[in-house]
Motif scaffolding. Structure first.
Motif, PDB file in Angstrom:
ATOM      1  N   ALA A 280      40.532   6.661  -9.099  1.00 14.40           N
ATOM      2  CA  ALA A 280      39.159   6.300  -9.460  1.00 14.40           C
ATOM      3  C   ALA A 280      39.145   5.139 -10.448  1.00 14.40           C
ATOM      4  O   ALA A 280      38.330   4.210 -10.330  1.00 14.40           O
ATOM      5  N   ARG A 281      40.041   5.154 -11.410  1.00 11.23           N
ATOM      6  CA  ARG A 281      40.108   4.068 -12.390  1.00 11.23           C
ATOM      7  C   ARG A 281      40.399   2.735 -11.696  1.00 11.23           C
ATOM      8  O   ARG A 281      39.774   1.708 -11.995  1.00 11.23           O
ATOM      9  N   GLN A 282      41.345   2.750 -10.785  1.00  8.33           N
ATOM     10  CA  GLN A 282      41.697   1.519 -10.079  1.00  8.33           C
ATOM     11  C   GLN A 282      40.517   0.987  -9.274  1.00  8.33           C
ATOM     12  O   GLN A 282      40.244  -0.218  -9.253  1.00  8.33           O
ATOM     13  N   LEU A 283      39.807   1.901  -8.613  1.00  9.62           N
ATOM     14  CA  LEU A 283      38.661   1.479  -7.795  1.00  9.62           C
ATOM     15  C   LEU A 283      37.522   0.971  -8.668  1.00  9.62           C
ATOM     16  O   LEU A 283      36.850  -0.009  -8.314  1.00  9.62           O
ATOM     17  N   LEU A 284      37.282   1.614  -9.798  1.00 10.21           N
ATOM     18  CA  LEU A 284      36.216   1.172 -10.693  1.00 10.21           C
ATOM     19  C   LEU A 284      36.523  -0.203 -11.271  1.00 10.21           C
ATOM     20  O   LEU A 284      35.624  -1.016 -11.484  1.00 10.21           O
ATOM     21  N   GLU A 285      37.795  -0.464 -11.519  1.00  3.58           N
ATOM     22  CA  GLU A 285      38.189  -1.749 -12.094  1.00  3.58           C
ATOM     23  C   GLU A 285      38.214  -2.878 -11.065  1.00  3.58           C
ATOM     24  O   GLU A 285      37.868  -4.023 -11.380  1.00  3.58           O
ATOM     25  N   ILE A 291      29.440   4.234  -7.221  1.00  8.25           N
ATOM     26  CA  ILE A 291      30.069   5.381  -7.873  1.00  8.25           C
ATOM     27  C   ILE A 291      30.252   6.519  -6.872  1.00  8.25           C
ATOM     28  O   ILE A 291      31.286   7.204  -6.873  1.00  8.25           O
ATOM     29  N   ASP A 292      29.286   6.701  -5.987  1.00 12.64           N
ATOM     30  CA  ASP A 292      29.400   7.752  -4.968  1.00 12.64           C
ATOM     31  C   ASP A 292      30.601   7.490  -4.060  1.00 12.64           C
ATOM     32  O   ASP A 292      31.357   8.408  -3.721  1.00 12.64           O
ATOM     33  N   GLN A 293      30.797   6.209  -3.657  1.00  6.78           N
ATOM     34  CA  GLN A 293      31.914   5.895  -2.773  1.00  6.78           C
ATOM     35  C   GLN A 293      33.243   6.019  -3.503  1.00  6.78           C
ATOM     36  O   GLN A 293      34.234   6.483  -2.917  1.00  6.78           O
ATOM     37  N   SER A 317      31.969   7.936 -19.026  1.00  8.93           N
ATOM     38  CA  SER A 317      31.441   8.086 -17.673  1.00  8.93           C
ATOM     39  C   SER A 317      31.996   6.985 -16.779  1.00  8.93           C
ATOM     40  O   SER A 317      32.496   5.963 -17.273  1.00  8.93           O
ATOM     41  N   PRO A 318      31.916   7.137 -15.452  1.00 13.41           N
ATOM     42  CA  PRO A 318      32.366   6.069 -14.541  1.00 13.41           C
ATOM     43  C   PRO A 318      31.663   4.737 -14.799  1.00 13.41           C
ATOM     44  O   PRO A 318      32.288   3.685 -14.766  1.00 13.41           O
ATOM     45  N   THR A 319      30.369   4.789 -15.059  1.00  9.51           N
ATOM     46  CA  THR A 319      29.616   3.559 -15.296  1.00  9.51           C
ATOM     47  C   THR A 319      30.097   2.839 -16.548  1.00  9.51           C
ATOM     48  O   THR A 319      30.299   1.616 -16.554  1.00  9.51           O
ATOM     49  N   VAL A 320      30.306   3.590 -17.616  1.00  4.56           N
ATOM     50  CA  VAL A 320      30.783   2.988 -18.869  1.00  4.56           C
ATOM     51  C   VAL A 320      32.192   2.451 -18.684  1.00  4.56           C
ATOM     52  O   VAL A 320      32.524   1.358 -19.167  1.00  4.56           O
ATOM     53  N   THR A 324      33.246  -1.482 -19.140  1.00  5.51           N
ATOM     54  CA  THR A 324      34.230  -1.851 -20.141  1.00  5.51           C
ATOM     55  C   THR A 324      35.315  -2.735 -19.552  1.00  5.51           C
ATOM     56  O   THR A 324      35.693  -3.763 -20.133  1.00  5.51           O
ATOM     57  N   PHE A 325      35.845  -2.351 -18.380  1.00  7.17           N
ATOM     58  CA  PHE A 325      37.009  -3.038 -17.843  1.00  7.17           C
ATOM     59  C   PHE A 325      36.682  -4.094 -16.793  1.00  7.17           C
ATOM     60  O   PHE A 325      37.586  -4.749 -16.297  1.00  7.17           O
ATOM     61  N   ARG A 326      35.392  -4.281 -16.488  1.00 11.70           N
ATOM     62  CA  ARG A 326      35.030  -5.374 -15.590  1.00 11.70           C
ATOM     63  C   ARG A 326      34.152  -6.400 -16.293  1.00 11.70           C
ATOM     64  O   ARG A 326      33.718  -7.375 -15.693  1.00 11.70           O
TER      65      ARG A 326
END
Length: 330
Positions: A280-285, A291-293, A317-320, A324-326
């Motif tokens: 999840a971290r890799q995908l968020l970055e 977020i659902d996907q 949270s995922p959004t935060v 932060t990292f993007r």
């Protein structure tokens, strides 16, 4: 104008382990920006200092090292790292700082991030940084450490503990794990993974130091659990049952669970959760997926489940985390 590198001061004490002293320079000193706007920029500046004037420092090997900075360098640090020393004197026996150490710590600015490697935790504890906080140290010294510093909440099983502005690692090489974690926390998974590849170490080790404590050798008649782990990593987005993992090794669930914990240091369910958090971290970055996907691709199913697990693991949270990292990426 690019931001100034984060300044790290490594405090070299007599009796230090040369291996540990080199960890911060190797990890932080090889951390570079990867994005187009700061590609190749050094993200950290690492300096080594002594509690005395610049000069020679004894090591536990058959050589000394020369340190070019005195304790005043601590006043300029954003992060202070304290490696192990085998000559801690009253720090190790009475739980108090020497006059030299106390004078050196007086230079540290409020809010500076404090980090220890292995039994460098004794110094942080003696200075009062660990009172009422969770911390770890080398498992061999954990009982003594707890008796000497009863206000510290000691966890002898983990590789490191991140308590915000104070971080502690377990024995020796766990300092690598902790420094990579700090890079990951400061600059994201991609940068930490790049440093790990350059250093030829895993970007994240499963389990804690409990797996390194001497115990009876597992029965060699049982195969390893590598096949099951590899199989699971290839299908994290799908439901994975414990019995399915056990079948990959032709073991009963009970035998597989025991063998898995012996090898990895955590249960299969805990390991799966950690792998999904990392996915999840890799995908968020690295992606613009919703977020659902991200939740579905990481195997959490719903954004609510992802949010709960990320909050438990990272405190955000995922959004935060994505913000932060993007932030500022092109």
């Amino acid at each position: 104008m690019p931001p100034m590198p984060h300044r790290i001061a490594v405090l070299a004490l007599d009796g230090l382990l040369p291996f540990e002293l080199g960890i911060p320079q190797r990890i932080f000193g090889r951390s570079f920006g990867l994005e187009a706007h700061d590609k190749g920029r050094s993200l950290y500046e690492v300096v080594t200092c002594s509690v005395r004037a610049p000069g020679p420092i004894r090591t536990d090997a058959d050589f000394t090292i020369t340190v070019e900075h005195g304790p005043e360098a601590l006043a300029t640090a954003d992060t202070v790292v304290i490696p192990t020393s085998y000559e801690l004197g009253p720090v190790h026996t009475e739980g108090r700082l020497t006059d030299e150490l106390a004078a050196a710590f007086a230079h540290v600015r409020p809010g500076t991030r404090m980090v220890s490697i292995c039994t460098g935790s004794y110094v942080l504890a003696a200075a009062g940084y660990l009172d009422g906080r969770p911390a770890t140290t080398h498992w061999w010294h954990a009982d003594h450490f707890q008796r000497l510093f009863p206000k510290v909440r000691v966890d002898p099983d983990v590789l490191f503990i991140d308590d915000g502005d104070v971080l502690t690692s377990a024995g020796v090489a766990a300092g690598i794990d902790l420094c990579l974690h700090i890079v990951r926390r400061d600059h994201g998974t991609a940068v930490a993974n790049d440093v790990a590849r350059r250093t030829v170490v895993p970007p994240h080790r499963d389990g804690g130091q409990a797996q390194y404590i001497r115990r009876p050798v597992p029965d060699d008649r049982f195969a390893t659990t590598i096949t099951a782990r590899t199989w699971a990593l290839g299908r994290l987005e799908r439901p994975i049952m414990l019995r399915d993992m056990a079948q990959q090794e032709s073991m009963s669930v009970r035998t597989f669970t025991r063998r898995f914990r012996e090898e990895v240091g955590v249960s299969p369910v805990q390991w799966l959760t950690r792998q999904r958090v990392e996915r999840a971290r890799q995908l968020l970055e690295s992606t613009d997926l919703s977020i659902d996907q991200v939740a579905r691709d990481a195997g959490f199913g719903t954004s609510t489940s992802l949010r709960q697990h990320l909050q438990a693991a990272l405190g955000v949270s995922p959004t935060v985390y994505r913000r932060t990292f993007r932030a500022g990426r092109v």
